[in-house]
Design an enzyme around this catalytic site. Structure first.
Site, PDB file in Angstrom:
ATOM      1  N   PRO A 187       0.808  -1.222   0.000  1.00 28.52           N
ATOM      2  CA  PRO A 187       0.000   0.000   0.000  1.00 28.52           C
ATOM      3  C   PRO A 187       0.841   1.272   0.000  1.00 28.52           C
ATOM      4  O   PRO A 187       0.331   2.368  -0.260  1.00 28.52           O
ATOM      5  CB  PRO A 187      -0.855  -0.111   1.266  1.00 28.52           C
ATOM      6  CG  PRO A 187      -0.357  -1.274   2.030  1.00 28.52           C
ATOM      7  CD  PRO A 187       0.528  -2.092   1.145  1.00 28.52           C
TER       8      PRO A 187
ATOM      9  N   GLU B 114       2.184  -8.291   8.658  1.00 28.08           N
ATOM     10  CA  GLU B 114       2.456  -6.882   8.974  1.00 28.08           C
ATOM     11  C   GLU B 114       3.355  -6.190   7.963  1.00 28.08           C
ATOM     12  O   GLU B 114       3.377  -4.976   7.869  1.00 28.08           O
ATOM     13  CB  GLU B 114       3.057  -6.758  10.371  1.00 28.08           C
ATOM     14  CG  GLU B 114       2.138  -7.226  11.477  1.00 28.08           C
ATOM     15  CD  GLU B 114       0.740  -6.593  11.414  1.00 28.08           C
ATOM     16  OE1 GLU B 114       0.659  -5.350  11.359  1.00 28.08           O
ATOM     17  OE2 GLU B 114      -0.245  -7.351  11.401  1.00 28.08           O
TER      18      GLU B 114
ATOM     19  N   ARG C 206      -4.648  -8.516 -20.403  1.00 29.46           N
ATOM     20  CA  ARG C 206      -5.694  -8.170 -21.381  1.00 29.46           C
ATOM     21  C   ARG C 206      -5.207  -7.218 -22.467  1.00 29.46           C
ATOM     22  O   ARG C 206      -5.819  -7.101 -23.518  1.00 29.46           O
ATOM     23  CB  ARG C 206      -6.954  -7.611 -20.696  1.00 29.46           C
ATOM     24  CG  ARG C 206      -6.812  -6.255 -20.092  1.00 29.46           C
ATOM     25  CD  ARG C 206      -8.105  -5.789 -19.463  1.00 29.46           C
ATOM     26  NE  ARG C 206      -9.094  -5.304 -20.422  1.00 29.46           N
ATOM     27  CZ  ARG C 206      -9.052  -4.119 -21.049  1.00 29.46           C
ATOM     28  NH1 ARG C 206      -8.040  -3.294 -20.822  1.00 29.46           N
ATOM     29  NH2 ARG C 206      -9.992  -3.765 -21.882  1.00 29.46           N
TER      30      ARG C 206
ATOM     31  N   ASP D 276     -11.351   1.911 -24.250  1.00 30.37           N
ATOM     32  CA  ASP D 276     -11.316   1.574 -22.822  1.00 30.37           C
ATOM     33  C   ASP D 276     -11.416   2.847 -21.986  1.00 30.37           C
ATOM     34  O   ASP D 276     -10.773   3.848 -22.315  1.00 30.37           O
ATOM     35  CB  ASP D 276      -9.976   0.931 -22.421  1.00 30.37           C
ATOM     36  CG  ASP D 276      -9.843  -0.493 -22.912  1.00 30.37           C
ATOM     37  OD1 ASP D 276     -10.805  -1.015 -23.509  1.00 30.37           O
ATOM     38  OD2 ASP D 276      -8.768  -1.075 -22.689  1.00 30.37           O
TER      39      ASP D 276
HETATM   40 CL1  6GU Z   1      -0.326  -3.728  -3.274  1.00 26.51          CL
HETATM   41  N1  6GU Z   1      -1.106  -4.467  -0.856  1.00 26.51           N
HETATM   42  C1  6GU Z   1      -1.867  -4.366   0.225  1.00 26.51           C
HETATM   43  N2  6GU Z   1      -1.658  -5.193   1.236  1.00 26.51           N
HETATM   44  N3  6GU Z   1      -2.819  -3.460   0.352  1.00 26.51           N
HETATM   45  C2  6GU Z   1      -3.005  -2.654  -0.679  1.00 26.51           C
HETATM   46  C3  6GU Z   1      -2.256  -2.710  -1.856  1.00 26.51           C
HETATM   47  C4  6GU Z   1      -1.278  -3.643  -1.907  1.00 26.51           C
HETATM   48  N4  6GU Z   1      -2.685  -1.755  -2.701  1.00 26.51           N
HETATM   49  C5  6GU Z   1      -3.667  -1.146  -2.061  1.00 26.51           C
HETATM   50  N5  6GU Z   1      -3.872  -1.672  -0.851  1.00 26.51           N
END
Ligand code: 6GU
Length: 239
Positions: free
Chosen positions: A86, A113, A150, A164
């Site tokens: 994230p 974690e 895709r 798209d």
């Molecule tokens: Cl790549 N991993 C995780 N654990 N949460 C996320 C993410 C990735 N992208 C958005 N939220």
């Protein structure tokens, strides 16, 4: 193209590999999707891959040596190694198009974690699919793999991808099929009786309208043609 996924949960990728467009792309050798279990690179007899964090705190951290061995076992000199987190660079259609031109992508999925930060020395780029937190990188890896596959030549019947959403920079126009009238809701007349020029105009107008209402940020970035500017004036009056 080859996509290799490193994960602690390989079975999560079974339905991804064995349904629909992705399944056909694999069968037709447009893409090879390999899924590798990170646990196979533990040297521990209990196959541990994680340990408690230095400095204390809750949860477990995936060891850097395990990840390094796993990555080295699958990568080559041409590989692009992505780490799903994230905290990464936000994934979008432009990045999907860029990645779709690569020959070899390795996607590392975290869980728990987090990873030992030193894993950053062994990957090329950290990628996030949006501002929310998932339990692991697996779903995010599928999002990246799916959007890249895709775009490969031969993966879908419609080769153009020009219409798209996000490729044009605008949201897609609405689509309809039979029946022409359902529960009092009808298909726009122009699509049934219209000529090609009228249909094109209708679709561009609806595409602009939807984008203007839902994603004005995309309109800001867009280099509108004079025709589109005129339509947008009309849209502003209409809504
Ligand atoms: Cl790549 N991993 C995780 N654990 N949460 C996320 C993410 C990735 N992208 C958005 N939220």
């Amino acid at each position: 193209m080859k996509i290799t996924i490193l994960t602690l949960f390989p079975s999560m990728f079974e339905p991804f590999r064995t349904e629909s467009i992705i399944k056909r792309a694999i069968q037709n050798q447009i893409v090879e999707v390999d899924v590798v279990d990170i646990r196979d690179f533990s040297l521990d007899k209990h196959r541990h891959v994680d340990d408690t964090p230095y400095g204390g705190g809750a949860g477990m951290v995936i060891r850097v040596d395990v990840l390094d061995r796993a990555i080295k076992s699958v990568r080559n000199e041409n590989s692009k190694v992505l780490l799903m987190t994230p905290q990464g660079r936000r994934y979008d259609q432009k990045l999907a198009e860029e990645f779709s031109k690569l020959d070899d992508i390795v996607i590392v999925c975290g869980h728990y974690e987090g990873f030992d930060e030193r894993v950053l020395n062994y990957v090329d780029e950290e990628i996030s699919i949006g501002d929310y937190v998932l339990t692991g990188g697996e779903l995010a890896a599928m999002v990246v793999a799916d959007s890249v596959i895709r775009l490969q030549k031969g993966a879908t019947k419609d080769e153009s991808h020009e219409d798209d959403s996000f490729s044009t920079g605008l949201l897609e126009y609405p689509q309809f099929t039979r029946p022409p009238l359902y529960d009092g809701f009808s298909v726009p007349e122009v699509l049934i009786n219209g000529n090609h020029a009228k249909i094109r105009e209708y679709r561009l107008y609806e595409s602009l309208k939807k984008t203007y209402i839902r994603r004005p940020d995309l309109i800001e970035k867009y280099d509108l043609t004079p025709e589109m500017n005129k339509m947008l004036e009309k849209i502003k009056k209409e809504i």
